[in-house]
Design an enzyme around this catalytic site. Structure first.
Site, mmCIF file in Angstrom:
data_model
loop_
_atom_site.group_PDB
_atom_site.id
_atom_site.type_symbol
_atom_site.label_atom_id
_atom_site.label_comp_id
_atom_site.label_asym_id
_atom_site.label_seq_id
_atom_site.Cartn_x
_atom_site.Cartn_y
_atom_site.Cartn_z
ATOM 1 N N GLU A 38 25.038 43.994 44.589
ATOM 2 C CA GLU A 38 23.634 43.976 44.191
ATOM 3 C C GLU A 38 22.713 43.992 45.409
ATOM 4 O O GLU A 38 21.710 44.726 45.443
ATOM 5 C CB GLU A 38 23.342 42.730 43.343
ATOM 6 C CG GLU A 38 24.137 42.666 42.049
ATOM 7 C CD GLU A 38 25.456 41.932 42.161
ATOM 8 O OE1 GLU A 38 25.865 41.299 41.179
ATOM 9 O OE2 GLU A 38 26.093 41.981 43.243
ATOM 10 N N SER B 234 65.344 31.807 50.830
ATOM 11 C CA SER B 234 65.725 30.445 50.431
ATOM 12 C C SER B 234 66.394 29.661 51.541
ATOM 13 O O SER B 234 66.135 28.462 51.729
ATOM 14 C CB SER B 234 66.654 30.506 49.213
ATOM 15 O OG SER B 234 65.987 31.026 48.093
#
Length: 354
Positions: free
Chosen positions: A46, A219
């Site tokens: 805007e 992991s």
């Protein structure tokens, strides 16, 4: 509004973690100003459009603003866009869709109405949501939109058993895949892919000033500190263990360690998505091997598949997803086709989990 959406698309690679927003100012049936949201901390659509109109020598008072997302009404990195529209004397605001951000959520439109500005919402709403599907996901579910990309032969094979996979699909398909990489906030892969291919996992061949964050699921913290995916710093390695010596080596390469173990000594994948949501990741692009692909799908951590299928057959070779077979066909995981398009010699399928 269609023109405003086209302007919003100019921020496809740059606005994260903010949404991609476009704005068009119209007065006397003429477009007098346009803009799109700049990188975080800079002007929103805007404000860009208002500035553009002034630069062109137009008076904004009495104009209509077409915005692809409800104007914000809170102070973040920038002042509220509602204030800028009110101060400029805009007479009407047409918003494609309401902002899901709890800090906005209708308050922006209410603020404009209270200032005497006519407000309309819901114009090309579905298109506007698609433009910011990751932002909506993060705001509504607290986790990013997860897109899993894979390239395979027509019989669903991603590589020969010796690992040969370059190249199953065409250059056109690979280039298209990089454009999908570029629009993501982060790219996720697994330690198997890193160890086998030593990829950079960067965007190439696309004009973008921003590289997505790179994330490795590892992991057991097996990743080499010299892995190319760590080049340039800023990577996140997600693990289930603690290894102070290895962690220090990785941190020296600019890596952040995220420890999220589950009860089986693996990475807790649903918890990872929530953590990424907290870290403002809107769209997560997954390019991994069959094991991590399957684990993510079985944990309900994937929203859509981005598949490139080549017109070839590889037979008894590596597959797309390492998953447990359902006990019945009715128990299979269901998807719906969202988009199908030919890219070069290949077919691109975008399919979403139901």
């Amino acid at each position: 509004m269609q023109v405003a959406l086209e302007w919003a698309a100019q921020g496809l690679f740059t606005t994260t973690p903010n949404p991609r927003v476009g704005c068009v100012l119209v007065k006397d049936s003429n477009i007098i100003g346009t803009g799109f949201t700049q990188p975080a901390g800079q002007a929103h659509a805007e404000v860009q459009a208002l500035h553009d109109a002034v630069q062109r020598g137009h008076t904004v008072r009495g104009a209509t603003a077409y915005v692809t997302l409800e104007p914000c009404n809170h102070h973040g990195r920038t002042p509220p866009c509602t204030d800028a529209l009110i101060e400029a004397g805009v007479a009407r605001v047409v918003a494609a869709i309401r902002d899901p951000n709890p800090l906005v959520a209708g308050q922006g439109l209410a603020r404009l109405q209270a200032a005497g500005i006519e407000v309309v919402a819901g114009v090309l709403e579905n298109v506007a949501r698609e433009m910011n599907i990751g932002f909506f996901s993060r705001m509504e579910r607290g986790r990013p939109w997860v897109r899993m990309k894979a390239a395979a032969s027509l019989d669903g094979k991603t590589a020969l058993y010796d690992g040969q996979s370059q190249w199953i699909t065409s250059e056109a398909a690979r280039n298209d895949g990089h454009r999908w990489r570029a629009q993501a906030c982060a790219i996720l892969t697994g330690i198997g892919t890193v160890n086998q291919d030593d990829p950079h996992m960067t965007v190439r061949g696309v004009d973008t000033p921003r590289q997505p964050r790179r994330i490795v699921v590892d992991s057991k913290l097996q990743i080499s500190p010299q892995a190319r995916i760590l080049d340039g710093g800023g990577a996140w390695v997600v693990t289930a263990i603690s290894d102070p010596l290895k962690e220090a080596q990785l941190q020296a390469r600019g890596v952040e360690i995220i420890r999220l173990p589950n009860a089986w000594g693996k990475v807790d994948l649903p918890a990872l998505l929530l953590e990424l949501g907290r870290r403002q990741i809107n769209e997560l692009h997954v390019e991994a091997g069959s094991r991590l692909n399957g684990a993510l799908i079985e944990a309900d951590c994937v929203d859509e598949l981005l598949l490139y299928l080549a017109p070839s057959l590889l037979g008894d070779a590596q597959g797309l997803f390492a998953m447990r077979a359902p006990s019945t066909l009715d128990a299979s995981r269901k998807l719906k086709f969202h988009d199908i398009k030919q890219i070069g010699a290949d077919v691109r399928i975008l399919a979403r989990f139901i």
